[in-house]
Write a protein that holds these residues in place. Structure first.
Motif, PDB file in Angstrom:
ATOM      1  N   ASP A   1       9.783   3.386   6.732  1.00  0.00           N
ATOM      2  CA  ASP A   1       9.412   2.082   7.287  1.00  0.00           C
ATOM      3  C   ASP A   1      10.421   1.683   8.367  1.00  0.00           C
ATOM      4  O   ASP A   1      11.612   1.993   8.263  1.00  0.00           O
ATOM      5  CB  ASP A   1       9.390   1.004   6.201  1.00  0.00           C
ATOM      6  CG  ASP A   1       8.518  -0.183   6.610  1.00  0.00           C
ATOM      7  OD1 ASP A   1       7.464  -0.385   5.972  1.00  0.00           O
ATOM      8  OD2 ASP A   1       8.867  -0.883   7.584  1.00  0.00           O
TER       9      ASP A   1
ATOM     10  N   GLN B   1       7.183 -17.605   8.976  1.00  0.00           N
ATOM     11  CA  GLN B   1       7.484 -17.307   7.569  1.00  0.00           C
ATOM     12  C   GLN B   1       8.490 -16.148   7.488  1.00  0.00           C
ATOM     13  O   GLN B   1       9.485 -16.210   6.759  1.00  0.00           O
ATOM     14  CB  GLN B   1       6.183 -16.932   6.857  1.00  0.00           C
ATOM     15  CG  GLN B   1       6.336 -16.625   5.388  1.00  0.00           C
ATOM     16  CD  GLN B   1       5.101 -15.925   4.827  1.00  0.00           C
ATOM     17  OE1 GLN B   1       4.530 -15.045   5.468  1.00  0.00           O
ATOM     18  NE2 GLN B   1       4.693 -16.328   3.649  1.00  0.00           N
TER      19      GLN B   1
ATOM     20  N   ALA C   1       0.842  -1.208   0.000  1.00  0.00           N
ATOM     21  CA  ALA C   1       0.000   0.000   0.000  1.00  0.00           C
ATOM     22  C   ALA C   1       0.873   1.251   0.000  1.00  0.00           C
ATOM     23  O   ALA C   1       0.645   2.181  -0.789  1.00  0.00           O
ATOM     24  CB  ALA C   1      -0.932  -0.001   1.219  1.00  0.00           C
TER      25      ALA C   1
END
Ligand SMILES: Cc1cc2nc3c(=O)[nH]c(=O)nc-3n(C[C@H](O)[C@H](O)[C@H](O)COP(=O)(O)OP(=O)(O)OC[C@H]3O[C@@H](n4cnc5c(N)ncnc54)[C@H](O)[C@@H]3O)c2cc1C
Length: 424
Positions: free
Chosen positions: A34, A126, A15
Motif C-alpha cells: 500500500d 475526515q 478488501a
C-alpha cells in the motif's frame, strides 16, 4: 532485481486485508502493499487521536503469514511485474497471482470558490483530521452526497470541530426511501441509526447543495441552494464530496477490461472476481461502490481464488451478491441532481493543478486533445480530480491511463532499485 510473491495484493484497505489473509490461509507467500504508511485503507485509516474500532484492529493486527509492504506506491507495470516506489528507492515485484484492491476516491465537482484554501472533499477532511490536522473549534459545513457525509461529520465532531450542518443534494423523499430499505441490511441499519443519534444536534438538510464558496485567501462562507431558496452560512472549512468513484488506474495499466457502462468505469470481473487478465483478480470498491461489507467479502473471495481454492470463494457468492445490492440502492437514491453539473462557468478553475479554467476547454471533445493544448490533467493529481469531474459534467470521458500512476522519481522510472542517501 525482481522479488517474487505467490500472491501479491495491491491495496491494504478492508478488501486487500481480507484477500491477503485468505490467500495466506492456503500457504501462499503473500505480499500486501500500500502507498500509505499503515494498513487500513480509507475507512480504517489510522487516527492519531482516536482508537481504532474492534473490527479494524482485528483485521489489521491479526494478519498472519503476510508480508506488509507499506509505503509502496505502484507507479507502473513492467509486465508481468509491478514497479513500486518506496521511500528508499523502488522495487520490482512479480507474482503468481495478483489481487487488485485499490479502492475508490471522492468525486469532487467544480463550483465558484472550490479551490479556496479550506475547501476539501468530505472524506478528504475526515482523512486530514485523522492524520492530525487541527479542526478543533473550526466551523465546518459538510456538503455533497451519500452516507460518507455522516461518517465525516461524526469523525470531525470527535476531533472537536463544530459541524454547522450537513447539506445532502439528494431530495428528502429519496433519502427517506433509502432509509426505509435499510432494514434489509441490519448491520448497516444499526450503523446508520448510531450515526443519526450521535449527529442529532447537527442540521441535516436534503435537496441542498453548495452553489458558491466565498472568501479572500481562504473560505469564509458558502451560499447553499436549498428547496426554500439560497442560504448563506459563515464557516472556516467546507468539506464537499459527491460520492465515490472506483480507482481503476492500476487495472487499466495491466490491461484489464473496464466496465464503462456508467460515467465512471469500474474493473470488470466475473462472478468469482476474475478480471479479463489471467491470474489477476479484483475486489472491493475498485469493482464498484458498495461499502465496507462488500470490500471484506470480495477481498476474502479474491484471496481464496488467488490461493487456488475456488470452492471456498464460491461459498461466499450469495453473501457478496446480497451486499452488492446495497451498492445499487445507494446509487439509485443518491443520484446526482443535474443542476450540480451546471455550477461551474467558463471562469471556474477545473484543473486546479495547472490552473485551467472550464472556458479554456471549449471546442475540445476529447480529453487527450484538451490535455495537449491546455495542460488540463497534466499536474500532480494526474487528472484524477479534473478528469473525473469533467466526465461527470459530460464534457468528455476520462482519458486513458498512462504510467506513472502517481508522480514518481526519475530513478524509479529508470528502474533504479536504491537511492543514494542524498536522493532519499
Ligand atoms: C476519502 C474516503 C473516506 C472514506 N471514509 C469512510 C468512512 O468513514 N466510513 C465508511 O464506511 N466508508 C468510508 N469510505 C468508503 C470506503 O472506501 C469503503 O468503505 C472501504 O474502505 C473500501 O475498502 P477497499 O479495500 O475496497 O478500498 P480502500 O479502503 O480505499 O483501500 C484501497 C487502498 O489501496 C491503496 N492503493 C490504491 N492504489 C494504489 C497504488 N497504485 N499503489 C499502492 N497502493 C494503492 C490505497 O492507498 C488504499 O489504502 C471512504 C472512502 C473514501 C474515498
Amino acid at each position: 532485481m525482481r522479488e517474487h510473491y505467490d500472491v501479491l495484493v495491491a491495496g491494504a484497505g478492508p478488501a486487500g486485508l481480507a484477500a491477503a489473509q485468505a490467500a495466506a490461509s492456503h500457504g501462499a507467500h503473500v505480499g500486501l502493499l500500500d502507498a500509505q504508511p499503515r494498513a487500513g485503507g480509507q475507512v480504517w485509516r489510522h487516527d492519531v487521536r482516536l482508537p481504532a474500532s474492534r473490527v479494524a484492529r482485528q483485521a489489521i493486527d491479526t494478519l498472519q503469514g503476510v508480508e506488509l509492504l507499506a509505503r509502496h506506491s505502484v507507479v507502473a507495470v513492467e509486465s508481468p511485474a509491478l514497479r513500486a516506489e518506496t521511500p528508499r528507492g523502488s522495487r520490482l515485484l512479480s507474482f503468481g497471482a495478483l489481487v487488485l484492491a485499490t479502492g475508490a476516491r471522492e468525486l469532487l465537482l467544480p463550483f465558484s470558490g472550490w479551490t479556496l484554501p479550506g475547501v476539501t472533499g468530505a472524506g478528504g477532511l475526515q482523512a486530514l483530521a485523522k492524520q492530525g490536522w487541527p479542526v478543533a473549534g473550526k466551523r465546518v459545513v459538510i456538503a455533497g452526497s451519500g452516507p460518507l457525509l455522516l461518517a465525516a461529520a461524526d469523525t470531525l465532531r470527535k476531533h472537536g470541530a463544530q459541524v454547522l450542518g450537513i447539506f445532502e443534494q439528494a431530495p428528502a423523499a429519496a433519502v427517506r426511501a433509502f432509509a426505509r430499505q435499510l432494514h434489509r441490511w441490519p448491520a448497516r441499519a444499526w450503523q446508520a441509526a448510531g450515526l443519526r443519534l450521535r449527529l442529532a444536534s447537527v442540521p441535516y438538510r436534503c435537496g441542498s447543495f453548495v452553489r458558491e464558496a466565498v472568501g479572500d485567501g481562504a473560505v469564509r462562507g458558502v451560499a447553499i441552494e436549498t428547496p426554500r431558496g439560497v442560504q448563506r452560512v459563515e464557516c472556516d472549512l467546507l468539506a464537499a464530496g459527491y460520492g465515490l468513484v472506483p480507482d481503476t488506474e492500476l487495472a487499466a495499466l495491466l490491461g484489464c477490461v473496464l466496465d464503462e457502462a456508467d460515467t465512471h468505469p469500474r474493473v470488470q470481473v466475473d462472478a468469482l472476481l476474475r478480471t479479463s487478465v489471467p491470474n489477476v483478480y479484483a475486489a472491493g470498491e475498485s469493482c464498484g461502490i458498495g461499502g465496507l461489507a462488500v470490500a471484506r467479502i470480495e477481498g476474502a473471495m479474491a484471496g481464496h481464488m488467488a490461493g487456488g481454492d475456488t470452492a471456498a470463494a464460491d461459498t461466499l457468492r450469495p453473501q457478496r451478491d446480497r451486499e452488492r445490492r446495497f451498492g445499487a440502492l445507494l446509487a439509485r437514491h443518491f443520484a446526482l441532481d443535474p443542476r450540480l453539473r451546471t455550477l461551474a462557468d467558463d471562469a471556474t478553475l477545473v484543473c486546479r493543478c495547472e490552473d485551467v479554467r472550464l472556458g479554456a476547454l471549449a471546442g475540445f471533445d476529447d480529453a487527450r486533445a484538451a490535455r495537449l493544448a491546455t495542460r488540463c490533467g497534466m499536474g500532480a493529481c494526474q487528472g484524477r480530480i479534473c478528469g473525473t469531474a469533467l466526465a461527470e459534467l459530460g464534457r468528455f470521458p476520462r482519458g486513458g491511463t498512462r504510467p506513472p500512476v502517481f508522480p514518481a522519481r526519475l530513478a524509479t522510472l529508470a528502474g533504479h532499485a536504491t537511492l543514494s542517501t542524498d536522493d532519499a
